[in-house]
Design a protein around this motif. Structure first.
Motif, mmCIF file in Angstrom:
data_model
loop_
_atom_site.group_PDB
_atom_site.id
_atom_site.type_symbol
_atom_site.label_atom_id
_atom_site.label_comp_id
_atom_site.label_asym_id
_atom_site.label_seq_id
_atom_site.Cartn_x
_atom_site.Cartn_y
_atom_site.Cartn_z
ATOM 1 N N LYS A 1 21.624 41.140 26.036
ATOM 2 C CA LYS A 1 21.941 40.100 27.020
ATOM 3 C C LYS A 1 21.840 38.685 26.438
ATOM 4 C CE LYS A 1 22.339 42.537 31.063
ATOM 5 N NZ LYS A 1 23.343 43.451 30.509
ATOM 6 N N ASP A 2 21.034 38.525 25.421
ATOM 7 C CA ASP A 2 20.883 37.191 24.852
ATOM 8 C C ASP A 2 21.736 36.976 23.608
ATOM 9 O OD1 ASP A 2 19.028 36.428 26.750
ATOM 10 O OD2 ASP A 2 17.376 37.296 25.624
ATOM 11 N N PHE A 3 22.605 37.928 23.331
ATOM 12 C CA PHE A 3 23.393 37.839 22.105
ATOM 13 C C PHE A 3 24.885 37.905 22.423
ATOM 14 C CE2 PHE A 3 19.306 39.594 21.107
ATOM 15 C CZ PHE A 3 18.963 39.059 19.886
ATOM 16 N N SER A 4 25.674 37.425 21.484
ATOM 17 C CA SER A 4 27.102 37.710 21.552
ATOM 18 C C SER A 4 27.443 38.661 20.425
ATOM 19 C CB SER A 4 27.926 36.430 21.416
ATOM 20 O OG SER A 4 28.018 35.777 22.653
ATOM 21 N N ILE A 5 28.419 39.469 20.659
ATOM 22 C CA ILE A 5 28.825 40.404 19.619
ATOM 23 C C ILE A 5 30.345 40.426 19.533
ATOM 24 C CG2 ILE A 5 28.493 42.296 21.264
ATOM 25 C CD1 ILE A 5 27.915 44.080 18.855
ATOM 26 N N ILE A 6 30.826 40.281 18.326
ATOM 27 C CA ILE A 6 32.272 40.297 18.098
ATOM 28 C C ILE A 6 32.585 41.488 17.208
ATOM 29 C CG2 ILE A 6 34.257 38.972 17.347
ATOM 30 C CD1 ILE A 6 32.878 36.505 17.740
ATOM 31 N N THR A 7 33.498 42.322 17.640
ATOM 32 C CA THR A 7 33.792 43.521 16.861
ATOM 33 C C THR A 7 35.283 43.681 16.630
ATOM 34 O OG1 THR A 7 33.861 44.821 18.885
ATOM 35 C CG2 THR A 7 31.794 44.806 17.691
ATOM 36 N N SER A 8 35.589 44.494 15.657
ATOM 37 C CA SER A 8 36.966 44.871 15.415
ATOM 38 C C SER A 8 36.951 46.307 14.899
ATOM 39 C CB SER A 8 37.600 43.933 14.405
ATOM 40 O OG SER A 8 38.979 44.227 14.298
ATOM 41 N N THR A 9 38.110 46.844 14.641
ATOM 42 C CA THR A 9 38.179 48.225 14.165
ATOM 43 C C THR A 9 39.069 48.312 12.942
ATOM 44 O OG1 THR A 9 40.044 48.620 15.621
ATOM 45 C CG2 THR A 9 37.871 49.244 16.435
ATOM 46 N N TYR A 10 38.885 49.365 12.200
ATOM 47 C CA TYR A 10 39.819 49.610 11.108
ATOM 48 C C TYR A 10 40.480 50.957 11.320
ATOM 49 C CZ TYR A 10 35.719 52.024 9.214
ATOM 50 O OH TYR A 10 34.617 52.822 9.050
ATOM 51 N N GLU A 11 41.648 51.080 10.762
ATOM 52 C CA GLU A 11 42.469 52.238 11.095
ATOM 53 C C GLU A 11 43.024 52.927 9.870
ATOM 54 O OE1 GLU A 11 44.657 49.827 13.691
ATOM 55 O OE2 GLU A 11 42.769 49.849 14.797
ATOM 56 N N LEU A 12 43.484 54.156 10.120
ATOM 57 C CA LEU A 12 44.200 54.882 9.079
ATOM 58 C C LEU A 12 45.397 55.489 9.786
ATOM 59 C CD1 LEU A 12 44.220 55.840 6.170
ATOM 60 C CD2 LEU A 12 42.935 57.836 6.888
ATOM 61 N N ASP A 13 46.585 55.117 9.341
ATOM 62 C CA ASP A 13 47.802 55.610 9.990
ATOM 63 C C ASP A 13 47.740 55.397 11.494
ATOM 64 O OD1 ASP A 13 49.099 56.335 7.754
ATOM 65 O OD2 ASP A 13 48.455 58.436 7.804
ATOM 66 N N GLY A 14 47.296 54.250 11.907
ATOM 67 C CA GLY A 14 47.308 53.919 13.324
ATOM 68 C C GLY A 14 46.182 54.544 14.123
ATOM 69 N N GLU A 15 45.380 55.406 13.489
ATOM 70 C CA GLU A 15 44.289 55.996 14.249
ATOM 71 C C GLU A 15 42.969 55.322 13.905
ATOM 72 O OE1 GLU A 15 42.304 60.357 14.916
ATOM 73 O OE2 GLU A 15 44.361 60.219 14.165
ATOM 74 N N MET A 16 42.210 55.029 14.944
ATOM 75 C CA MET A 16 40.959 54.302 14.725
ATOM 76 C C MET A 16 39.972 55.126 13.910
ATOM 77 S SD MET A 16 37.709 53.270 16.510
ATOM 78 C CE MET A 16 37.804 52.872 18.258
ATOM 79 N N MET A 17 39.476 54.541 12.844
ATOM 80 C CA MET A 17 38.548 55.255 11.978
ATOM 81 C C MET A 17 37.112 54.823 12.232
ATOM 82 S SD MET A 17 39.560 57.367 9.457
ATOM 83 C CE MET A 17 40.434 58.329 10.666
ATOM 84 N N GLY A 18 36.925 53.535 12.398
ATOM 85 C CA GLY A 18 35.570 53.025 12.575
ATOM 86 C C GLY A 18 35.608 51.605 13.092
ATOM 87 N N ALA A 19 34.446 51.009 13.206
ATOM 88 C CA ALA A 19 34.360 49.675 13.761
ATOM 89 C C ALA A 19 33.401 48.840 12.930
ATOM 90 C CB ALA A 19 33.890 49.736 15.204
ATOM 91 N N PHE A 20 33.494 47.535 13.114
ATOM 92 C CA PHE A 20 32.565 46.651 12.428
ATOM 93 C C PHE A 20 32.476 45.368 13.220
ATOM 94 C CE2 PHE A 20 35.723 43.749 10.624
ATOM 95 C CZ PHE A 20 36.873 44.507 10.793
ATOM 96 N N GLY A 21 31.418 44.632 13.024
ATOM 97 C CA GLY A 21 31.290 43.422 13.810
ATOM 98 C C GLY A 21 30.070 42.612 13.455
ATOM 99 N N VAL A 22 29.840 41.642 14.291
ATOM 100 C CA VAL A 22 28.817 40.651 14.000
ATOM 101 C C VAL A 22 28.015 40.380 15.266
ATOM 102 C CG1 VAL A 22 28.537 38.188 13.600
ATOM 103 C CG2 VAL A 22 29.990 39.518 12.082
ATOM 104 N N ILE A 23 26.700 40.339 15.121
ATOM 105 C CA ILE A 23 25.833 40.001 16.248
ATOM 106 C C ILE A 23 25.208 38.636 16.007
ATOM 107 C CG2 ILE A 23 23.773 40.669 17.542
ATOM 108 C CD1 ILE A 23 24.251 43.524 16.677
ATOM 109 N N GLY A 24 25.268 37.781 16.989
ATOM 110 C CA GLY A 24 24.690 36.446 16.834
ATOM 111 C C GLY A 24 24.295 35.882 18.176
ATOM 112 N N PRO A 25 23.898 34.627 18.197
ATOM 113 C CA PRO A 25 23.537 33.992 19.469
ATOM 114 C C PRO A 25 24.793 33.779 20.308
ATOM 115 C CG PRO A 25 23.585 32.372 17.712
ATOM 116 C CD PRO A 25 23.795 33.701 17.065
ATOM 117 N N THR A 26 24.609 33.596 21.612
ATOM 118 C CA THR A 26 25.793 33.305 22.434
ATOM 119 C C THR A 26 26.440 32.013 21.947
ATOM 120 O OG1 THR A 26 24.303 32.247 24.014
ATOM 121 C CG2 THR A 26 25.026 34.470 24.519
ATOM 122 N N ARG A 27 25.634 31.132 21.425
ATOM 123 C CA ARG A 27 26.120 29.921 20.770
ATOM 124 C C ARG A 27 26.663 30.293 19.392
ATOM 125 N NH1 ARG A 27 23.691 26.531 17.033
ATOM 126 N NH2 ARG A 27 21.911 27.926 16.813
#
Lengths: 344, 344
Positions: free
Chosen positions: A291-317
């Motif tokens: 609740k006190d954090f912001s998280i930005i994520t994205s995914t990576y793919e192989l042949d259009g199929e989602m393989m995994g995800a990655f992202g960053v956790i930080g303050p809402t600021r």
DNA sequence: TGTTAGCACTCAATTATTGCGAGTGCTAAT
DNA sequence: ATTAGCACTCGCAATAATTGAGTGCTAACA
């Protein structure tokens, strides 16, 4: 919710300033920073409006204002634009990946490393899952007595270990035979559809062997159901430098998040519309600890199929601009390099 | 360094008290706690002596005294005795282990769990290493194209994965053949002694296969040299509750320690005399980050040979009695259960 | 009518002041 | 050798005074 151009501009400058300094921003300092040629008094009026609209709050009467979550959301949706990373940084990242992409594991940890370094926040990377549906080969290896290791290989060339104890002793020869039976089966169908009936139809099995296969299959199914994809995280201590995390309890929260890999993994893997970059701000996160954090994520793919995800956790600021740019570029890099490592 | 009985008693009470409260202890409170029927004034004299001898310091003039590292060392060496754990706790632990010892991985994480819970400090457990000398079987599994997975199985029934990229494509059949060649070789000698000459003597190999074996062997050797034994740690946040770690920088240090698994692993695995319980207090630790911590470790064995290590990280003001007792008992449990899981 | 200068007011944060209390060292009596 | 007594020290907590960045409001202005 629409704001006129000036309000929008003012809000933008406030957010940018607060992201940099973590200090409430007042009308005086603001009027200097934004060259719109407006006096502090006018800005005060506008700020009062913005507060009423729910974009700003005052930590206490007679202090500057700070943006609300709603403001960050507006900023992310309506104001900010994802910039392309500088050429130099891009080539740096690219080179780094070239040096670390001969194996899957190192690629993942390198990604986490780069992410946390470029953003100065905490990075999380989810390795590809090994699931039921793309399993092409199972190798059973005798460990000792009645303990065996099952190595599951996917179409894409990823492997997963499953260690089990069986009811009977399994030697190298037997392990090989069991492998052959299962692999013969896998040629025609997928694991999840292997039933007791089907096993009994297999000709070449002795009763003892048949019993073993009956034990093995559920173990395989179960292990492949769990989506225990590996989670790499780095830069935990990065967040310690930000003033909002000088409180030990916040840090505890953060560590709890990162340690509950299961939760983290589910959260990041969950799809949410079709956005390439997903941004969750503060209480937009379902997880109580986030609740006190912001998280930005994205995914990576192989042949259009989602393989995994990655992202960053930080303050809402959080520096939403920069992080988005970085994720965007890393995503491309990962897609590129993953397709070299894995194949469909 | 010898102390007379009374000084020894006084020192003991001071240390015990400080370990509990983290508050400097003064002569008044002390005279109540220790029933030796001595007045505060006398105690003051003794304390002054103990200070001169280097066992106590005053944080500031006219405050109580706190023990020095030297005091803890003296306490550990000369005063404390390792107690047997209470019957109830012993059976609790034992039961818990019974429920979690069907596989090696879970056993390790359960151990860490139990340790951190019983001690309220941070626990670290080193899984057994897979090394050169006890490798009994290698299974090569084709992943995709020229990427293969090598599964190394030890005499004791532990497995380790090594993923490599080779110069040629390897399919399932070829993988099996390569495995057979290497295993045939392993019957007579150990991996580390496999040389180019020996490989060339193997009859049944085509040039291409021979080349692959030449590539594989160094990879195996290298991977088995690295002592990258897995490190499990738990209870990181336990330490946050102690007042000496309300400082974010201390926490940073701790996290750095726990994250540098390589360092941690080397440190814990290093032998140090023949002690069953090894205690390192503050700056007795070589690692710079550990200067503000104490660490107590022990090892578990199989047939008298050291398999792995485990221990507890806490403040120098650590409850050495309790932790030692716990480690002592856990050590027995681990030895017991490991011998069920692994075999010589 | 929107903008701005001016002014009184607010309130967190900093600094200074004070009193308290747990503790000490020293001395003299036991 | 031990202890009671006493003056002294010093961190800590509570209280008070000061500062300063910021606000809202009003009246004047373009």
């Amino acid at each position: 919710m629409e704001l006129n151009a000036r309000k929008k501009k003012i809000l933008e400058v406030i957010i940018r300033d607060y992201i940099n300094t973590a200090e409430p921003v007042g009308s005086r300092t603001l009027s200097k920073r934004c060259n719109l040629g407006i006096s502090p008094a006018t800005i005060r009026n506008e700020m009062a409006d913005l507060e009423e609209l729910g974009f700003l709050v005052q930590p206490h009467t007679s202090s500057g204002r700070i943006p609300t979550q709603q403001a960050y959301r507006y900023y992310v949706d309506e104001i900010m634009e994802i910039q392309k990373l500088e050429k130099m940084i891009r080539t740096d990242i690219h080179r780094g990946f070239l040096d670390h992409t001969t194996e899957l594991g190192p690629t993942m940890s390198h990604t986490a490393q780069v992410l946390s370094q470029l953003t100065n926040y905490t990075a999380v990377v989810l390795a590809p899952r090994v699931t039921n549906f793309n399993c092409k080969h199972v190798q059973i290896v005798s460990l000792i007595k009645n303990r065996v290791l099952m190595v599951v290989v996917t179409q894409e060339g990823m492997a997963k270990n499953i260690e089990v104890t069986l009811s009977q002793e399994v030697d190298t020869i037997l392990a090989l035979k069991l492998s052959n039976v299962i692999n013969g089966f896998l040629k025609n169908t997928v694991l999840s559809e292997m039933s007791s009936d089907l096993i009994d139809q297999i000709q070449e099995l002795s009763p003892a062997e048949s019993k073993l296969i009956h034990e093995i299959i559920p173990h395989l199914k179960k292990a492949l159901m769990e989506d225990a994809s590996e989670v790499h995280s780095t830069g935990l201590t990065n967040l310690f430098n930000y003033p909002e995390f000088s409180d030990v309890n916040k840090i505890k929260q953060l560590i709890n998040i990162v340690q509950e890999k299961q939760v983290l993994s589910e959260m990041m893997a969950s799809k949410d519309g079709n956005q390439v970059i997903r941004i969750k701000i503060g209480s937009e996160n379902d997880n109580e600890n986030l609740k006190d954090f912001s998280i930005i994520t994205s995914t990576y793919e192989l042949d259009g199929e989602m393989m995994g995800a990655f992202g960053v956790i930080g303050p809402t600021r959080m520096n939403y601009d920069n992080v988005s740019s970085v994720l965007n570029y890393i995503r491309n890099e990962l897609n590129l390099h993953i397709s070299n490592l894995l194949m469909k």
